[in-house]
Design a protein around this motif. Structure first.
Motif: not given
Ligand SMILES: [Zn+2]
Length: 166
Positions: A82, A85, A87, A116-117, A122
């Motif tokens: 992502c 964030c 991750s 993005v997630c 996030c």
């Molecule tokens: Zn994220």
């Protein structure tokens, strides 16, 4: 972030029309949100599958970005990161989102895209102690978490600046 009312959330959106902001559906757990632990409120619209929103605070003011998810999914056999964030997850849990730019650029169909997630959650991921810090004491773990949160806030600001640049 500070707790926001439903009206404040709708008002905060900078890159959609007033009727779109009025039509959005809030997260299902809106009444139970723990605002103090959120660096950003991100959610997918429970009534419009591909729509999502990220609302955060800048200089004490809420600013919200409306997003649209790509309707294709990446492979679950790969991993992806992502870009907000940072991750790393299986790629089908990360989605390409586009945000319409504000003003004339947006009216001309200009968008900003980022990975993005997919659930836009996030904020909860940056609150998890990263593997690299799990053997450290509580204080250093808290520091590692705060660093992740600061990174998320900084990348959100940069993304927001791209969307709102005229
Ligand atoms: Zn994220």
């Amino acid at each position: 972030m500070h707790a926001l009312t439903e009206a404040a959330i709708r008002r905060s959106l900078v890159n959609c029309s007033r009727s779109e902001a009025a039509a959005l559906a809030l997260p299902r757990d809106f009444a139970e949100l723990d605002w103090a632990s959120l660096d950003v409120l991100g959610w997918r619209d429970p009534k419009a599958e591909l729509r999502g929103y990220l609302v955060h605070e800048q200089d004490g003011e809420p600013i919200g970005i409306a997003l649209r998810a790509a309707d294709t999914k990446m492979s679950s056999r790969r991993s992806a990161m992502c870009l907000l964030c940072h991750s790393v997850q299986s790629a089908d849990a990360i989605s390409l989102f586009t945000a319409r730019r504000v003003g004339e650029a947006g009216r001309n169909g200009n968008t900003v895209g980022t990975y993005v997630c997919a659930d836009l959650d996030c904020a909860s991921r940056v609150r998890v102690v990263p593997p690299s810090a799990q053997h450290l004491d509580d204080e250093l773990q808290a520091l590692a978490v705060e660093e992740q949160a600061a990174g998320l806030r900084q990348r959100l600001r940069a993304f927001t600046a791209d969307v709102t640049r005229r």
